[in-house]
Design a protein around this motif. Structure first.
Motif, mmCIF file in Angstrom:
data_model
loop_
_atom_site.group_PDB
_atom_site.id
_atom_site.type_symbol
_atom_site.label_atom_id
_atom_site.label_comp_id
_atom_site.label_asym_id
_atom_site.label_seq_id
_atom_site.Cartn_x
_atom_site.Cartn_y
_atom_site.Cartn_z
ATOM 1 N N ILE A 92 0.840 -1.201 0.000
ATOM 2 C CA ILE A 92 0.000 0.000 0.000
ATOM 3 C C ILE A 92 0.876 1.252 0.000
ATOM 4 N N SER A 93 1.980 1.227 0.718
ATOM 5 C CA SER A 93 2.818 2.432 0.727
ATOM 6 C C SER A 93 3.562 2.588 -0.593
ATOM 7 N N GLU A 94 3.946 1.468 -1.220
ATOM 8 C CA GLU A 94 4.711 1.580 -2.472
ATOM 9 C C GLU A 94 3.828 1.873 -3.682
ATOM 10 N N SER A 95 2.529 1.710 -3.564
ATOM 11 C CA SER A 95 1.658 1.927 -4.727
ATOM 12 C C SER A 95 1.143 3.357 -4.809
ATOM 13 N N GLY A 96 1.584 4.214 -3.917
ATOM 14 C CA GLY A 96 1.108 5.602 -3.935
ATOM 15 C C GLY A 96 -0.281 5.748 -3.339
ATOM 16 N N CYS A 135 -11.954 7.173 0.992
ATOM 17 C CA CYS A 135 -10.673 7.878 0.924
ATOM 18 C C CYS A 135 -10.938 9.199 0.213
ATOM 19 N N ARG A 136 -10.550 10.298 0.839
ATOM 20 C CA ARG A 136 -10.844 11.602 0.240
ATOM 21 C C ARG A 136 -9.709 12.097 -0.661
ATOM 22 N N CYS A 137 -8.606 11.335 -0.733
ATOM 23 C CA CYS A 137 -7.413 11.865 -1.407
ATOM 24 C C CYS A 137 -7.048 11.181 -2.722
ATOM 25 N N THR A 138 -7.150 9.867 -2.800
ATOM 26 C CA THR A 138 -6.413 9.150 -3.846
ATOM 27 C C THR A 138 -7.189 8.862 -5.121
ATOM 28 N N GLY A 139 -8.524 8.954 -5.069
ATOM 29 C CA GLY A 139 -9.302 8.532 -6.234
ATOM 30 C C GLY A 139 -9.406 7.019 -6.337
ATOM 31 N N TYR A 140 -8.903 6.312 -5.347
ATOM 32 C CA TYR A 140 -9.057 4.855 -5.175
ATOM 33 C C TYR A 140 -8.190 3.983 -6.092
ATOM 34 N N GLU A 141 -7.805 4.501 -7.256
ATOM 35 C CA GLU A 141 -7.027 3.672 -8.191
ATOM 36 C C GLU A 141 -5.738 3.132 -7.550
ATOM 37 N N PRO A 142 -4.927 3.989 -6.907
ATOM 38 C CA PRO A 142 -3.691 3.471 -6.295
ATOM 39 C C PRO A 142 -3.969 2.468 -5.188
ATOM 40 N N ASP A 145 -4.565 -0.777 -6.954
ATOM 41 C CA ASP A 145 -3.258 -1.291 -7.403
ATOM 42 C C ASP A 145 -2.501 -1.890 -6.225
ATOM 43 N N GLY A 146 -2.521 -1.176 -5.108
ATOM 44 C CA GLY A 146 -1.811 -1.644 -3.917
ATOM 45 C C GLY A 146 -2.371 -2.973 -3.425
ATOM 46 N N ALA A 147 -3.689 -3.129 -3.525
ATOM 47 C CA ALA A 147 -4.306 -4.380 -3.067
ATOM 48 C C ALA A 147 -3.814 -5.553 -3.913
ATOM 49 N N LEU A 148 -3.663 -5.326 -5.201
ATOM 50 C CA LEU A 148 -3.203 -6.415 -6.076
ATOM 51 C C LEU A 148 -1.733 -6.752 -5.795
#
Ligand code: FES
Ligand code: FES
Length: 162
Positions: A92-96, A135-142, A145-148
């Protein structure tokens, strides 16, 4: 009236003396001083307060402390092994996926619970789990990605252990 309630949290046996209807979230943050678990809404909507109780992701803001007597609880503080992050934290931290970071502990705990139960969870199952989190910041896409990436790392760890 206050009662003594015991449970295990992050591997340590704890006994607290509190009102039995006190929220698990408030015990975690205000009594045990484990402030990694966040309070975003306090009404079971945002997912920031998720911790793991007996292997399942649970919203601690709508769980009374009396319900976790004897349970095994894990908070975000209990994931890392010394300086080594849990694979889900790493991914999660490496996926932005961490911007302000307020939603992150709840999302990490949700993914840890899902992937511990089912390392081969489908993308839809991961999405369903993430849908419980705002999440109010990321738009959920990252985060997706992090989950995968997290799933890959967890699967590698399972393979190493076998
Ligand atoms: S603080 Fe529990 S769901 Fe928002
Ligand atoms: S990173 Fe800011 S709320 Fe999700």
């Amino acid at each position: 009236m206050a009662e003594k309630i015991s449970f295990t949290i992050n591997g340590q046996l704890q006994t607290v003396e509190v009102e039995p209807d006190m929220k698990l979230l408030d015990v975690i943050r205000d009594v045990l001083d484990l402030t990694g678990t966040k309070c975003g809404c306090d009404n079971a909507t945002c997912g920031t307060c998720v911790v793991i109780v007996n292997g399942r992701a649970v919203k601690s803001c709508n769980t009374a402390i009396s319900k976790v007597a004897g349970a095994e609880i894990v908070t975000v503080e209990g994931l890392a092994n010394g300086m080594e992050l849990h694979p889900v934290q790493k991914a999660i931290s490496e996926s932005g996926a961490v911007q302000c970071g307020f939603c992150t502990p709840g999302i990490v705990m949700e993914l840890v619970a899902v992937l511990d139960q089912k390392p081969t969870a489908s993308e839809q199952e991961l999405t369903n789990a993430l849908n419980k989190h705002l999440c109010r910041c990321t738009g959920y896409e990252p985060i997706r990605d992090g989950a995968l990436i997290a799933q890959k790392l967890v699967q590698e760890r399972v393979a190493e252990k076998n």
